[in-house]
Design a protein around this motif. Structure first.
Motif, PDB file in Angstrom:
ATOM      1  N   ALA A  90      10.333  10.529 -10.510  1.00 15.13           N
ATOM      2  CA  ALA A  90       9.792  10.287  -9.169  1.00 15.13           C
ATOM      3  C   ALA A  90       9.895   8.812  -8.812  1.00 15.13           C
ATOM      4  CB  ALA A  90       8.337  10.753  -9.098  1.00 15.13           C
ATOM      5  N   TRP A  91       9.511   7.938  -9.774  1.00 15.62           N
ATOM      6  CA  TRP A  91       9.627   6.495  -9.518  1.00 15.62           C
ATOM      7  C   TRP A  91      11.087   6.129  -9.264  1.00 15.62           C
ATOM      8  CZ3 TRP A  91      12.447   2.598 -11.773  1.00 15.62           C
ATOM      9  CH2 TRP A  91      12.135   1.301 -11.366  1.00 15.62           C
ATOM     10  N   SER A  92      11.997   6.636 -10.080  1.00  8.77           N
ATOM     11  CA  SER A  92      13.414   6.298  -9.943  1.00  8.77           C
ATOM     12  C   SER A  92      13.965   6.728  -8.589  1.00  8.77           C
ATOM     13  CB  SER A  92      14.229   6.980 -11.056  1.00  8.77           C
ATOM     14  OG  SER A  92      13.810   6.516 -12.331  1.00  8.77           O
ATOM     15  N   TYR A  93      13.451   7.834  -8.058  1.00  7.00           N
ATOM     16  CA  TYR A  93      13.928   8.337  -6.767  1.00  7.00           C
ATOM     17  C   TYR A  93      13.331   7.539  -5.607  1.00  7.00           C
ATOM     18  CZ  TYR A  93      14.568  11.396  -2.757  1.00  7.00           C
ATOM     19  OH  TYR A  93      14.888  11.895  -1.518  1.00  7.00           O
ATOM     20  N   PHE A  94      12.016   7.284  -5.666  1.00  6.89           N
ATOM     21  CA  PHE A  94      11.335   6.660  -4.529  1.00  6.89           C
ATOM     22  C   PHE A  94      11.523   5.149  -4.470  1.00  6.89           C
ATOM     23  CE2 PHE A  94       8.494  10.500  -4.730  1.00  6.89           C
ATOM     24  CZ  PHE A  94       8.880  11.007  -3.498  1.00  6.89           C
ATOM     25  N   VAL A  95      11.807   4.490  -5.595  1.00  7.18           N
ATOM     26  CA  VAL A  95      11.780   3.024  -5.616  1.00  7.18           C
ATOM     27  C   VAL A  95      12.848   2.414  -4.704  1.00  7.18           C
ATOM     28  CG1 VAL A  95      13.284   2.823  -7.660  1.00  7.18           C
ATOM     29  CG2 VAL A  95      11.660   0.993  -7.100  1.00  7.18           C
ATOM     30  N   PRO A 151       3.808   9.458  -9.042  1.00  4.37           N
ATOM     31  CA  PRO A 151       4.172   9.671 -10.452  1.00  4.37           C
ATOM     32  C   PRO A 151       2.968   9.999 -11.337  1.00  4.37           C
ATOM     33  CG  PRO A 151       5.360   7.786  -9.576  1.00  4.37           C
ATOM     34  CD  PRO A 151       4.362   8.184  -8.536  1.00  4.37           C
ATOM     35  N   LEU A 152       1.828   9.332 -11.074  1.00  4.21           N
ATOM     36  CA  LEU A 152       0.624   9.611 -11.861  1.00  4.21           C
ATOM     37  C   LEU A 152       0.142  11.033 -11.627  1.00  4.21           C
ATOM     38  CD1 LEU A 152      -1.622   8.583 -13.739  1.00  4.21           C
ATOM     39  CD2 LEU A 152      -2.830   7.748 -11.711  1.00  4.21           C
ATOM     40  N   LEU A 153       0.198  11.494 -10.382  1.00  4.37           N
ATOM     41  CA  LEU A 153      -0.223  12.858 -10.060  1.00  4.37           C
ATOM     42  C   LEU A 153       0.651  13.877 -10.781  1.00  4.37           C
ATOM     43  CD1 LEU A 153      -1.945  14.828  -8.428  1.00  4.37           C
ATOM     44  CD2 LEU A 153      -0.298  14.593  -6.553  1.00  4.37           C
ATOM     45  N   LEU A 154       1.958  13.622 -10.815  1.00  2.00           N
ATOM     46  CA  LEU A 154       2.867  14.539 -11.515  1.00  2.00           C
ATOM     47  C   LEU A 154       2.558  14.610 -13.010  1.00  2.00           C
ATOM     48  CD1 LEU A 154       6.248  13.623  -9.760  1.00  2.00           C
ATOM     49  CD2 LEU A 154       4.945  15.750  -9.524  1.00  2.00           C
ATOM     50  N   MET A 155       2.228  13.455 -13.582  1.00  2.00           N
ATOM     51  CA  MET A 155       1.890  13.439 -15.005  1.00  2.00           C
ATOM     52  C   MET A 155       0.595  14.209 -15.267  1.00  2.00           C
ATOM     53  SD  MET A 155       1.515  10.217 -17.600  1.00  2.00           S
ATOM     54  CE  MET A 155       3.293   9.995 -17.717  1.00  2.00           C
ATOM     55  N   ARG A 173       7.590 -10.684  -5.024  1.00  2.00           N
ATOM     56  CA  ARG A 173       6.751 -11.258  -6.094  1.00  2.00           C
ATOM     57  C   ARG A 173       5.522 -10.395  -6.339  1.00  2.00           C
ATOM     58  NH1 ARG A 173       2.335 -14.252  -5.608  1.00  2.00           N
ATOM     59  NH2 ARG A 173       2.761 -14.841  -3.443  1.00  2.00           N
ATOM     60  N   LYS A 174       4.853  -9.977  -5.264  1.00  2.00           N
ATOM     61  CA  LYS A 174       3.637  -9.187  -5.420  1.00  2.00           C
ATOM     62  C   LYS A 174       3.950  -7.777  -5.941  1.00  2.00           C
ATOM     63  CE  LYS A 174       0.632 -11.536  -2.147  1.00  2.00           C
ATOM     64  NZ  LYS A 174      -0.211 -11.409  -0.939  1.00  2.00           N
ATOM     65  N   ALA A 175       5.077  -7.231  -5.520  1.00  2.00           N
ATOM     66  CA  ALA A 175       5.462  -5.897  -5.998  1.00  2.00           C
ATOM     67  C   ALA A 175       5.703  -5.924  -7.500  1.00  2.00           C
ATOM     68  CB  ALA A 175       6.709  -5.425  -5.263  1.00  2.00           C
ATOM     69  N   ILE A 176       6.281  -6.999  -7.999  1.00  2.00           N
ATOM     70  CA  ILE A 176       6.497  -7.134  -9.443  1.00  2.00           C
ATOM     71  C   ILE A 176       5.163  -7.338 -10.159  1.00  2.00           C
ATOM     72  CG2 ILE A 176       7.516  -8.580 -11.247  1.00  2.00           C
ATOM     73  CD1 ILE A 176       9.850  -9.116  -9.312  1.00  2.00           C
ATOM     74  N   GLU A 177       4.295  -8.193  -9.600  1.00  2.00           N
ATOM     75  CA  GLU A 177       2.992  -8.453 -10.209  1.00  2.00           C
ATOM     76  C   GLU A 177       2.145  -7.185 -10.268  1.00  2.00           C
ATOM     77  OE1 GLU A 177       2.473 -13.130  -8.805  1.00  2.00           O
ATOM     78  OE2 GLU A 177       1.301 -11.560  -7.862  1.00  2.00           O
ATOM     79  N   GLN A 178       2.255  -6.343  -9.236  1.00  6.18           N
ATOM     80  CA  GLN A 178       1.467  -5.111  -9.186  1.00  6.18           C
ATOM     81  C   GLN A 178       2.192  -3.934  -9.831  1.00  6.18           C
ATOM     82  OE1 GLN A 178      -0.201  -4.359  -5.254  1.00  6.18           O
ATOM     83  NE2 GLN A 178      -0.535  -6.549  -4.914  1.00  6.18           N
ATOM     84  N   ARG A 179       3.312  -4.237 -10.487  1.00  4.60           N
ATOM     85  CA  ARG A 179       4.064  -3.265 -11.288  1.00  4.60           C
ATOM     86  C   ARG A 179       4.591  -2.096 -10.468  1.00  4.60           C
ATOM     87  NH1 ARG A 179       0.240  -3.226 -16.761  1.00  4.60           N
ATOM     88  NH2 ARG A 179       0.361  -5.478 -17.140  1.00  4.60           N
ATOM     89  N   LEU A 180       4.967  -2.390  -9.227  1.00 10.22           N
ATOM     90  CA  LEU A 180       5.641  -1.376  -8.425  1.00 10.22           C
ATOM     91  C   LEU A 180       7.123  -1.359  -8.746  1.00 10.22           C
ATOM     92  CD1 LEU A 180       4.015  -1.947  -4.911  1.00 10.22           C
ATOM     93  CD2 LEU A 180       3.232  -0.478  -6.756  1.00 10.22           C
ATOM     94  N   ASN A 214       0.832  -1.207   0.000  1.00  9.20           N
ATOM     95  CA  ASN A 214       0.000   0.000   0.000  1.00  9.20           C
ATOM     96  C   ASN A 214       0.867   1.258   0.000  1.00  9.20           C
ATOM     97  OD1 ASN A 214      -2.328  -1.514   0.005  1.00  9.20           O
ATOM     98  ND2 ASN A 214      -2.611  -1.399   2.215  1.00  9.20           N
ATOM     99  N   LYS A 215       1.922   1.249   0.807  1.00 13.81           N
ATOM    100  CA  LYS A 215       2.834   2.392   0.832  1.00 13.81           C
ATOM    101  C   LYS A 215       3.568   2.509  -0.500  1.00 13.81           C
ATOM    102  CE  LYS A 215       6.383   4.593   3.668  1.00 13.81           C
ATOM    103  NZ  LYS A 215       7.154   4.523   4.936  1.00 13.81           N
ATOM    104  N   GLY A 216       3.922   1.365  -1.081  1.00 11.65           N
ATOM    105  CA  GLY A 216       4.589   1.384  -2.374  1.00 11.65           C
ATOM    106  C   GLY A 216       3.719   1.961  -3.467  1.00 11.65           C
ATOM    107  N   LYS A 217       2.429   1.669  -3.422  1.00 10.20           N
ATOM    108  CA  LYS A 217       1.518   2.200  -4.436  1.00 10.20           C
ATOM    109  C   LYS A 217       1.463   3.723  -4.382  1.00 10.20           C
ATOM    110  CE  LYS A 217      -1.530  -1.835  -4.706  1.00 10.20           C
ATOM    111  NZ  LYS A 217      -2.875  -2.384  -4.373  1.00 10.20           N
ATOM    112  N   ILE A 218       1.497   4.283  -3.163  1.00 13.37           N
ATOM    113  CA  ILE A 218       1.456   5.738  -3.027  1.00 13.37           C
ATOM    114  C   ILE A 218       2.687   6.369  -3.663  1.00 13.37           C
ATOM    115  CG2 ILE A 218       1.530   7.639  -1.380  1.00 13.37           C
ATOM    116  CD1 ILE A 218      -0.120   5.878   0.520  1.00 13.37           C
TER     117      ILE A 218
END
Length: 272
Positions: free
Chosen positions: A61-66, A22-26, A85-92, A12-16
Motif C-alpha cells: 500500500a505504501w509503495s503504491y500510494f507514495v 498501511p497500518l489498518l491493513l496490517m 524535509r518534514k515528510a522524511i522526519e515524519q517517516r512518510l 496530513n493527507k500523506g499520513k492517511i
C-alpha cells in the motif's frame, strides 16, 4: 500548478495514505489471523502467517500510494523543501539515497511528472511576514511543566513512604522518594530561573548565557522531532546548537513560524 495547499495539509493527507491505511491493513490481517486461530482453523501458525501477509500488504500500500502522494504534494505545495524535509522526519517517505525508494510502484507518467517537478527544488522556499508576531519573543521555562514535575515529586515521595511503612522488608521502596526529590529539585531550579532560555527577534537568535547570533550567521535552523524508542523530543536546532524545547513555554508550530517570520524581517531590512 495551483500551489494552494499548505505544507501541513499535504502532510496530513500523506499520513492517511502512507501511515494509517498501511497500518489498518496490517491490523486487519492480524485480526483475520486471530479469528482463524480462535475457531481452530489453521491454528498454531495462522497468526504468524497473518503477520507476514499484513506486513506485505502494508508495504504494498505504501509503495503504491507514495508516488501518487509525491506528485500531488509537490505540484500543489509551494515550499517543497520544507515539505520534503518534514515528510522524511515524519517517516512518510525515505531519503533520496535509501534502498526503500526502489520498492515504489511508479508508472512512466508519474516518472515524467516527478522529473519535471525537480525544477521546483531549484527555487528557495518562500515565507511571509506575520503582523501578529511581535518584534521580539522571549521563551521561558513552561509553568505547566513545573506543575507536572511538582505533582510527580509529591506522588513519588508519598508512594515510596507509604510502601516502605507497609512493607518494612523492602528498602527498595525508598527509590521512589529519591525520584520525587529529584523531580522537586528540577522543578525548583526552573522556578528560580526567571531569565528567558531563548530570545528570537528581527536581528537573530540568542540563547541563555550566550550572545545573539545574527540571522545572516544562522544556518540549518529548524524545529524537529527526534524519537528515542517509545519517547520523542522536540528540538530547536541551528548551526551547532540543539536545544530541547519540551520544557519551554513554546509550541512546535509556533516556534517554527517565529523562525520563518523573523528571518523574513531581517532579510527585508538587510537586502543583500
Amino acid at each position: 500548478m495551483r500551489e494552494n495547499v499548505t505544507v501541513q495539509q499535504a502532510l496530513n493527507k500523506g499520513k492517511i495514505k502512507l501511515i494509517y491505511i498501511p497500518l489498518l491493513l496490517m491490523l486487519l490481517s492480524f485480526g483475520v489471523g486471530f479469528y482463524l486461530n480462535s475457531v481452530e482453523l489453521y491454528s498454531g501458525w495462522a497468526i504468524g502467517i497473518s503477520g507476514i501477509v499484513g506486513f506485505l500488504l502494508s508495504w504494498l500500500a505504501w509503495s503504491y500510494f507514495v508516488v501518487e502522494w509525491k506528485v500531488w504534494a509537490f505540484e500543489n505545495v509551494r515550499n517543497v523543501h520544507e515539505l520534503k524535509r518534514k515528510a522524511i522526519e515524519q517517516r512518510l517517505i525515505w531519503n533520496d539515497d535509501s534502498w526503500f525508494n526502489k520498492t515504489e510502484i511508479v508508472c512512466y507518467e508519474q516518472k515524467q511528472k516527478l522529473k519535471h517537478l525537480e525544477k521546483k527544488f531549484l527555487e528557495k522556499d518562500v515565507y511571509h511576514d506575520d503582523i501578529s508576531v511581535p518584534k521580539e519573543t522571549a521563551i521561558y521555562f513552561s509553568k505547566t511543566t513545573m506543575v507536572i514535575e511538582f505533582i510527580i515529586g509529591v506522588f513519588m515521595i508519598g508512594s515510596g513512604l507509604f510502601f516502605y511503612w507497609t512493607d518494612s522488608s523492602g528498602f527498595y521502596w525508598m527509590i521512589l522518594p529519591l525520584i520525587g526529590i529529584y523531580s522537586f529539585y528540577s522543578c525548583f531550579k526552573k522556578y528560580l530561573d526567571k531569565s528567558p532560555q531563548i530570545i528570537i527577534n528581527n536581528e537573530g537568535i540568542k540563547l541563555k548565557n550566550s550572545s545573539l547570533t545574527a540571522w545572516n550567521q544562522v544556518y540549518n535552523d529548524r524545529v524537529f522531532n527526534e524519537s528515542h524508542g517509545k519517547h520523542s523530543t522536540n528540538y530547536l536546532s541551528y548551526n551547532s546548537e540543539k536545544i530541547s524545547i519540551d520544557n519551554l513555554d513554546i509550541k512546535f508550530d509556533k516556534l517554527e513560524n517565529l523562525l520563518q517570520v523573523y528571518r523574513v524581517r531581517f532579510e527585508k531590512s538587510n537586502p543583500s
